[in-house]
Enzyme design. Sequence first.
Site, PDB file in Angstrom:
ATOM      1  N   ASP C   8      39.229  37.338  42.939  1.00  0.00           N
ATOM      2  CA  ASP C   8      40.465  37.412  42.288  1.00  0.00           C
ATOM      3  C   ASP C   8      40.905  36.028  42.860  1.00  0.00           C
ATOM      4  O   ASP C   8      41.137  35.887  44.006  1.00  0.00           O
ATOM      5  CB  ASP C   8      41.251  38.525  42.895  1.00  0.00           C
ATOM      6  CG  ASP C   8      42.815  38.380  42.492  1.00  0.00           C
ATOM      7  OD1 ASP C   8      43.062  37.419  41.542  1.00  0.00           O
ATOM      8  OD2 ASP C   8      43.504  39.132  42.728  1.00  0.00           O
ATOM      9  N   LYS C  72      47.297  27.447  40.747  1.00  0.00           N
ATOM     10  CA  LYS C  72      46.811  28.082  39.690  1.00  0.00           C
ATOM     11  C   LYS C  72      47.627  27.696  38.626  1.00  0.00           C
ATOM     12  O   LYS C  72      47.343  27.602  37.173  1.00  0.00           O
ATOM     13  CB  LYS C  72      46.946  29.888  39.838  1.00  0.00           C
ATOM     14  CG  LYS C  72      46.340  30.418  38.945  1.00  0.00           C
ATOM     15  CD  LYS C  72      46.180  32.019  39.394  1.00  0.00           C
ATOM     16  CE  LYS C  72      45.592  32.830  38.305  1.00  0.00           C
ATOM     17  NZ  LYS C  72      45.481  34.306  38.787  1.00  0.00           N
ATOM     18  N   GLU C 171      42.683  39.670  34.135  1.00  0.00           N
ATOM     19  CA  GLU C 171      43.234  40.558  35.571  1.00  0.00           C
ATOM     20  C   GLU C 171      43.458  42.045  35.243  1.00  0.00           C
ATOM     21  O   GLU C 171      43.000  42.965  35.746  1.00  0.00           O
ATOM     22  CB  GLU C 171      44.153  39.652  36.112  1.00  0.00           C
ATOM     23  CG  GLU C 171      43.385  38.410  37.077  1.00  0.00           C
ATOM     24  CD  GLU C 171      44.611  37.545  37.299  1.00  0.00           C
ATOM     25  OE1 GLU C 171      46.005  37.788  37.075  1.00  0.00           O
ATOM     26  OE2 GLU C 171      43.985  36.360  37.727  1.00  0.00           O
ATOM     27  N   ASP C 193      51.105  43.953  34.990  1.00  0.00           N
ATOM     28  CA  ASP C 193      50.528  42.848  36.266  1.00  0.00           C
ATOM     29  C   ASP C 193      51.550  41.653  36.451  1.00  0.00           C
ATOM     30  O   ASP C 193      51.486  40.866  35.498  1.00  0.00           O
ATOM     31  CB  ASP C 193      49.124  42.537  35.601  1.00  0.00           C
ATOM     32  CG  ASP C 193      48.524  41.629  36.894  1.00  0.00           C
ATOM     33  OD1 ASP C 193      49.155  41.213  38.002  1.00  0.00           O
ATOM     34  OD2 ASP C 193      47.280  41.316  36.702  1.00  0.00           O
TER      35      ASP C 193
END
Lengths: 245, 138, 612
Positions: C8, C72, C171, C193
């Site tokens: 992850d 990210k 994800e 999420d």
Amino acid sequence: MNEDTGAFPCAVKIQMAEPHISNNPPLVCWSCHERSLGTHFCSSCGKLVQLAPNIDYFAMLEMPRKLWVEADALERKFLQLSWKLHPDKYASATEQERELSLRHSSELNDAYRTLRDPIARVEYLLSLEGMRKEGETKQQAPAELLEEVFELNESLDELREARAAGGDLAGLKARLQDAEKSFQGKLGAVDAALQSGAREWDAALDAPGGAPDVRKKLLERMNELLNRRAYLRNLTLNVAKELAA
Amino acid sequence: MAYSEKVVDHFNNPRNVGSMPKEDPNVGTGLVGAPECGDVMKLQMKINPETQVIEEAKFKTFGCGSAIASSSLATEWVKGKTVEEALAIKNTEIVKELALPPVKIHCSVLAEDAIKSAINDWKKKKGIEVRPEDMPSH
Amino acid sequence: MGRIVGIDLGTTNSLVAYVDAATGRPKCIPGPYGSALCPSVVSLDADGGVIVGEPARRRLLTQPERTIYSVKRLMGRGPADVRDELKLFPFRIDAASQNVIRVRLGDKVFTPPEISAFILRELRNWAEAHFGETVDRAVITVPAYFNDAQRQATKDAGRIAGLEVLRLVNEPTAAALAYGLHEQQRGKVAVYDLGGGTFDISVLKLISTTEGDIYQVLSTNGDTHLGGDDIDNELIAREWTKRGRAALAGVLGDAERSQAVRAAVIQAKHALSVAQEAMVQVAGMGAESSVRITRAELEEIARPVVERTMKPVRQALADAQLKPEEIEEVVLVGGTTRTPLVRETVEKYFGRKPHIELNPDEVVALGAALQADILSNGTQNMLLLDVAPLSLGIETYGGAVAKIIPRNSTIPASAQELYTTGVDNQTGIEIHVVQGERELARDCRSLARFTLGVPPAPAGLPRIEVKFLIDANGILQVAAKDVRTGEERSIEVQPSYGLDDAEVERMLEESIEYAEQDFAERQLVEARTEAESILTATAKALATEAAARISGEERAAIGASVAALKESAAGTDYKLVRVRIDELNQATTHLAEVMMNSAISSALEGRNLAEV
């Protein structure tokens, strides 16, 4: 397939050049070199086969070219084939098999996406049967429908202009709401007619000899219905957009 | 995709947009549509009954860019032409002028049909016989 | 081939996990600090060494200009995309950045995939240390709403880190996989999420078949620039207002100060997940200067962020043709869902209590591990059918977009388009591929532009069929075929935002150099430590009574070896240090025997070994 293309409804359509040849000579399996008859898997060694060059969506889902399709049964078939064809199942296979699995499963997904939508399904059948070819067969529309369409488009324009000018919109809005109702009703009628057309098509296929004349007429009728539907759908979308603005 | 500058120009600045009174005995109106994509095109021309010359042309098209460009070009072309000359305009000429790709050829067909249909409407008003070869034929 | 792991790669933290073969269950691998969370922070020290994770996070306060977090957010984006955002981050973008962002750390410049690769390599080290064997393949998770460029950048990061990326998994889908195994859930599930920098919502259908369980994603939506970071930035702004610029300016330097404030508000935010009020205490300032914040105040700041998540939620449900009450289970994922306001909002909308049984920080990594296991033929009774989050389109007339693969199409998905020429002897057809839902190409994300080569022919005669394929990773592939000749044409697709193959290769080589350098440094440190302990032991041994029994010659030989080892340990060649350690070991073998004998006789005299 039925994607809303909004202000530019004349979207580029996916239309393959040549009508497909459905009776391809049996392919020779790349793995066992035997003649193979399966759509997805070799009938003699069980490996994934090279997809026939112009295989159609009905064949991908191993079903006849019928229009009345049970959604649950179609989904079951799709899931069952996904289980066998998905790239995850070939992650440690040879590169060639991985490539084949990608081809098979992408085509399978495309086929399911198209055939599970009843309208897209009819549209696809018509293109398979050579009824709808871009730029070659011009679709006809009845004059009164054109009048109606043009007038409604003009009132839409008026509303846009009135809004831009900040004028009183109540009258136009009421007209639009009436129009929306009327067009939705017409859309419902077209859909019902398409449904009965679909049943008749299936019955004709099952008839001895496949009733070619009946089917030809049905194709023409469904083609007209789809044309009418395309107008009505565009209009309802545009009216709804205008009312929401 | 690369489009000819002409398409883009006709699309961005369409010529002769508007309408003329339908009831005018010298005005011919053509209303045609391409149902596959929901296009509808109205083309009108004012024709001198003496000379049969097209003095004025207007259009209004609800549809995609190439349909608008095709009808805009059609109005430019017919102006000043005689009815016979205008009837000779072929969709392929529009395709060539605008460099339309195959998926957009039907837009040029629509424009050609609109020209024919407008002239035929005028002919009917004038009691002139419409020849079968001048019917929208596609 | 080595092991496969699930990773992850998060905005705030990254994790690595695997499936335990004995239990069939996924597990996270802890790092050297005991935690499975590796802060997604990378720092460059003065002599060019790369520091990743917890020690790098600490350097945010001391070396902010050499340290980067939340990288990210920059993945797969162009400098123009992040201009506004960068005002909030202390990162320095290199002036030479064109299509790809280049971040300056100290005197070096890196692209976001390279920085992410440092994090991946660190996690790979954790896993290799855990298994005692090579790890060279991985499944990496990405936000479901990541576009093609962002996915490609993530895949590049994997390659640069020397990992074969077997699959990019969305994800929320990974989380659903982990939850499905955990709870044996069935039916329609919504996964919400909300992480540090990204928000995803996915609607899935879990179906049991005779062969196994199918996780079919029905729809997905989200915002790749919405998350806990946005709340943090608002909280930071509040601190500046509350304290006044002058009060903070007096205490710390520019970059340090902003990091100290950031750390302080994050700590307070976390505390408010359980407490009703907390103090924001900035490092370097006295406790008396703390500012009080209540949960109500935090919620006022968080509310707009939470509200922004609801539009994608509604869209995802509409696309799945479901009403909120038709959703049978709701799963919360991502650290930001610890915020009570998020839980309340989600519960209210769906009318049911969301699942929070699995650690929201770990659940995505656990799912990634399961997918890795599926791909390595471990787990065979599960199949994931994911979708493309954004429509794929082609630019047409007047800049309009013709959609060829609609959003939420099950992947792999494909579309064919037929092209021809408009003018005689035209030799190229230009194609512009975009991703997004807007009607005009300029409002969508540009993926690639390329020119199809066409043999000279009259206009309209050539027939080129172009196949656009979105693979199981959600990444676009393009192939073209001349319909008349059957000749296949390869298409060189130059990504609009991203690295080309040659750049990735170069970065991979550089990263191996870094890795070798890192490896050498680590070896040197270990060899020096070992040298030190053997030198100490030798000195101690020579001082004992027993040592008196060895010859002067022998003593001299030991002395020479000691000197040689000391000299080598002062240098940087770890191999030489190892050789000298072995030599000293040889030279002291007899001494060790003598001592052992002496120890045994001492023991016989009633003394224990420990006292020797």
